[in-house]
Design an enzyme around this catalytic site. Structure first.
Site, mmCIF file in Angstrom:
data_model
loop_
_atom_site.group_PDB
_atom_site.id
_atom_site.type_symbol
_atom_site.label_atom_id
_atom_site.label_comp_id
_atom_site.label_asym_id
_atom_site.label_seq_id
_atom_site.Cartn_x
_atom_site.Cartn_y
_atom_site.Cartn_z
ATOM 1 C CG ASP A 112 -11.323 -3.259 -1.644
ATOM 2 O OD1 ASP A 112 -11.594 -3.108 -0.438
ATOM 3 O OD2 ASP A 112 -11.032 -4.366 -2.139
ATOM 4 N NE ARG A 159 -3.249 0.219 3.074
ATOM 5 C CZ ARG A 159 -4.552 0.160 2.784
ATOM 6 N NH1 ARG A 159 -5.125 1.174 2.170
ATOM 7 N NH2 ARG A 159 -5.258 -0.889 3.120
ATOM 8 C CG ASP A 190 -3.870 0.546 9.962
ATOM 9 O OD1 ASP A 190 -3.104 -0.262 10.525
ATOM 10 O OD2 ASP A 190 -5.110 0.443 10.025
#
EC number: 2.4.1.223
Length: 921
Positions: A747, A730, A835
């Site tokens: 998505d 990512r 993240d």
């Protein structure tokens, strides 16, 4: 009698007088009468009936008519005819309506024909205007180029200079000790456009190569193979490097033999200019065999220097190479908190004057103390430190005699005691680590002092160097006062007071900076070698090689499906968050300061850049001076020329905001075998303003379906194939990302256009931070003494998930190439926490929390298949990730904030139990 008569008649009329003819006549008359009667009945009765019925139908009372001809409406009263009548009436009505519509359409067609004719005339006029505008633009561009040519000099790349093999005309300095770059370095071999090529000799090709330490030699070879500056073409090289140490004691060559071998190098060119001799130390023993070798104009990089040997700005003091073939184990490195440890400071060492030295010269006592204070301060240091230890005011540990055999050292140098593991255990318990420089001030640095500094930085003990004359490793490019205390020896009596007076915040800042220096410049052989090359390259002002980007391998796909516009996504209501953009996709401007490096920039970047930004010479977050702003007179400030370009006069909706006049962003969307969800998400991006392109990171080894039609959303969609299924993909800096702003989005994320636009505007005002929508925070678990990940709604947050967040592409490079590999490995192991890792990285670099932008509570796509975050083990893995990341960084870099950005036009619906949260606008 009757029967008798009847019988007689049937028998021919015989009997009773014999009158047969009468019977025959009578029979004939009866038949005739019967026939006549029947005729009358059959003829006259219908006539009479008809007359009678006709007379009744002609009566005045129409309601009493029973027979006779009927009208159409009366006939429809018959049940079997009613349906047909209704059909006839409906058809008649429809025909009438169609006729009316036909007449209306004919009138509209006539009107449209008139409009078409008017449009054709307008198009012709617009074409004429467009042609005139093109001519005006062309003339303006031509005039602009002429003005630029008049006001700017013509620049071209310099001609590459390659000197002859024998540089006989190169001027000689008066003394080799006076060598500096201006008189001992050939700049003609290093043009600005050369890229700083470096040629490394193979030590095995020379006799001294067999005497090198095997681990150092192997680590050096591995590092050289992966370095971007190393070239195999010696004819174009700018710098030539030869590794000569660390030597193994039994097979160490004599100084004369080593000198002869160095002078016989094929590119030595009589005096060794543009050569770098590297002598790395893996052990604590000091080797300075180069002291008695004539190295000519060659630069020297090692851990031990005498002042007669060291040439400032030319030679390089390097750190020891302790982890030659291994990466640091972050689990064994102690955390940076708590700030205060058991001992305030500690020191272990022994000073032995009679140990063998590699200096190979004998100097008198008068020579050793020449230029020094009246006496050696080491005795005063011993007395003062023992007094502090005996006072019991603080826990300190000082030992001036080793329990075991001390390590070898130079005269007047404090030898190390014990094994490395034992020394590290003591330093883990020490807030400060004392480093006493050698009593001989002519010894500007020794491998023993460098080893003490390395070990202190490794475990987070703040170095306290006693002796300001010392030259610490890489001292010309590192601000050591940010990570260590350098105190003159005469102030030994004030050391205790000084150490006690430092605040906890300053201690933590120094420890954090020391950890950064150790990880960046000391920890591995690659770091040491890269740092040495960076110092030389910076000295001669050659720009660094651009950091590599990930080459995007595109997956062919068909895009023929016209994307619709979801009214829920594109309808902004009364919200207008910026000017309407009609320009095609354009990239962010490239960095253009590569060749405008100045001395001021070098000083600022190497010495003034805060904390971790030492890694890169420039950061992308420096404010840009507007082009119309010019300095006026001798004032201290500047004001824009003209009448108010900016400031007031623009409403919020009429300007994009920020200091970059025009800018777009790139959507990076990670997906894994969810084609329907992906197609819906891409369609929702149709018509999104300021969108440059969409990069779909296809994380599955299975390619998309061949018959899959991708939507046409007005901007390019790049489908990138990855080497493996990893969430780290990512944040790869793909070369297809041509904008500084990246919107990382899942998505299945469900965001409106106005929300994305508002988030983009906020990011433009805070380009160095993560700006996104879903907020999370970390919490301390008191019973288990560990960190927890929390996703509950709260007024406070410390993380913004990158499933819907803006960040600068700069962080993609740091995440992929600079952040410790152990973090990326854990992300791959758990298929989770990428993240969190990005939030740790940005908070660690900026020391700022992320910014949450309020959404309309529609973040997740309703009805989409479940993602990885719905797994039961998801939160347990994230707990483990946070605690592991804390160990890697040595502290908790995440910062809490109650600040969030919300548009006053959003009219956000808040839950009733969250009304106490403050909302900053």
């Amino acid at each position: 009698e009757l029967m008798t008569g009847y019988t007689m008649l049937r028998n021919g009329g015989v009997g009773n007088g014999g009158q047969p003819w009468v019977l025959r006549w009578s029979s004939r008359i009866r038949l005739t009468w019967l026939s006549f009667t029947l005729f009358v009945i059959l003829v006259f009765f219908p006539l009479i009936a008809h007359y009678y019925l006709t007379t009744i139908d002609d009566a005045d009372d129409a309601g009493k008519r029973i027979f006779g001809p009927r009208t159409g409406s009366e006939l429809c009263e018959v049940k079997h005819v009613q349906d047909l009548c209704r059909i006839r009436e409906s058809v008649s009505e429809e025909l009438l309506q169609l006729e009316a519509k036909r007449q209306e359409l004919n009138s509209e067609i006539a009107k449209l024909n008139l409009k078409i004719e008017a449009c054709k005339k307008s198009i012709e006029n617009a074409k004429q205007d467009l042609l005139q505008l093109k001519n005006v633009i062309s003339q303006t561009e031509h005039s602009y180029k002429e003005l630029m040519a008049q006001n700017q000099p013509k620049l071209s790349l310099p001609i590459r200079l390659l000197p002859d093999k024998d540089d006989v005309t190169f001027p000689l300095p008066k003394s080799i000790r006076n060598c500096r770059l201006h008189n001992c370095f050939d700049y003609s071999r290093c043009p600005l456009t050369s890229g700083f090529p470096v040629y490394v000799y193979n030590s095995d090709d020379y006799p001294f190569g067999s005497s090198l330490d095997p681990l150092i030699k192997q680590a050096f070879e591995v590092t050289v193979r992966t370095n971007v500056y190393v070239t195999e073409n010696a004819n174009i090289a700018c710098v030539y490097i030869i590794l000569v140490g660390e030597m193994q004691e039994p097979v160490m060559p004599k100084p004369t033999e080593l000198e002869q071998q160095l002078h016989s190098l094929p590119y030595w060119r009589t005096d060794g200019h543009n050569h770098l001799i590297i002598n790395l130390s893996r052990k604590s023993e000091t080797q300075n065999f180069i002291y008695n070798i004539s190295t000519g104009r060659a630069m020297i990089a090692q851990s031990t220097f005498y002042d007669a040997q060291y040439r400032p700005g030319f030679d390089i003091v390097v750190s020891p190479l302790v982890h030659a073939m291994s990466e640091p184990n972050f689990l064994e490195i102690p955390p940076q908190v708590p700030v205060k440890r058991k001992y305030l400071f500690s020191f272990q060492g022994e000073k032995i004057e009679s140990l063998r030295s590699s200096l190979q010269e004998v100097r008198s006592f008068e020579e050793e103390i020449e230029g020094n204070a009246p006496a050696d301060y080491d005795d005063r240091i011993i007395t003062t430190l023992k007094a502090v230890q005996d006072s019991k005011l603080d826990f300190v540990l000082v030992e001036f005699t080793c329990k075991n055999q001390p390590k070898a050292s130079l005269p007047t140098e404090w030898a190390l005691c014990g094994e490395r593991d034992d020394r590290l255990e003591l330093l883990k318990l020490s807030t400060f680590a004392l480093i006493i420089t050698p009593g001989d001030t002519h010894l500007v640095i020794s491998a023993g002092c460098a080893m003490r500094l390395f070990e202190a930085l490794e475990v987070g003990a703040i170095p306290v160097v006693l002796g300001e004359q010392v030259q610490l490793p890489y001292n010309d490019v590192i601000r050591w006062n940010e990570a260590a205390l350098i105190i003159p020896k005469p102030r030994i009596t004030e050391v205790h007071f000084l150490l006690r007076s430092i605040s906890d915040n300053d201690l933590l800042a120094m420890r954090r900076q020391g950890r950064f220096l150790w990880e960046t410049y000391f920890s591995t052989s690659d770091n040491v070698f890269s740092t040495v090359l960076a110092i030389i390259r910076t000295r001669i002002q050659i720009p660094a090689a651009p950091i590599r980007e990930e080459t995007a391998v595109e997956i062919p796909h068909r895009s023929g499906k016209a994307a619709g516009t979801d009214p829920n996504m594109a309808d902004n209501g009364d919200l207008d968050l910026g000017p309407v953009e009609t320009e095609p996709p354009y990239a962010s401007p490239k960095y253009l300061r590569n060749f405008t490096l100045t001395a001021m920039d070098i000083y600022r970047n190497w010495n003034s850049a805060p904390g971790p930004f030492h890694l890169f010479p420039y950061t992308p977050f420096d404010p840009v001076l507007p082009s119309e702003a010019k300095f006026l007179g001798s004032g201290t400030g500047f004001r824009p020329i003209g009448g108010g370009a900016g400031g007031s006069g623009k409403e919020f909706q009429a300007a994009l905001g920020g200091n970059v006049p025009r800018e777009q962003f790139t959507v990076v969307m990670l997906t894994y075998e969810r084609e329907e969800v992906l197609m819906n998400s891409l369609e929702r991006l149709n018509g999104l303003p300021y969108l440059n392109k969409v990069v779909v990171v296809w994380n599955s080894p299975k390619l998309p379906s061949e018959d899959l039609l991708w939507p046409d959303i007005g901007v390019p969609i790049m489908v990138v194939r990855t080497e493996k299924n990893s969430l780290n993909n990512r944040f790869l800096p793909w070369d297809e990302i041509e904008t500084e702003a990246i919107l990382s989005i899942d998505d299945d994320a469900h965001l409106r256009h106005d929300e994305i636009m508002f988030g983009f505007r906020v990011w433009r005002e805070a380009r160095d931070r993560i700006v996104g929508f879903p907020g999370r925070y970390h919490a301390w678990d008191i019973p288990h003494q560990s960190w927890l990940y929390n996703s509950n709604y709260s007024c406070e947050l410390s993380m913004v998930l990158t499933g819907a967040a803006f960040f600068h592409k700069y962080y993609a490079y740091l995440y992929s190439y600079v952040m410790p590999q152990a973090i990326r490995d854990m992300v791959d192991e758990y298929i989770n926490c990428e993240d969190i890792a990005m939030n740790f990285l940005v908070s660690h670099l900026t020391r700022k929390p992320p910014i949450k932008v309020t959404s309309r509570w529609t973040f997740r796509c309703p009805g989409c298949p479940q993602a990885l975050s719905h797994d039961d083990s998801h939160f347990h893995e994230r707990h483990k990730c946070i605690n592991f990341f804390v160990k890697v960084y040595g502290y908790m870099p995440l910062l809490y904030t109650q600040f969030r950005v919300d548009s006053v036009l959003f009219k956000t619906r808040l839950p009733h139990d969250k009304t106490k949260c403050f909302k900053f606008i």
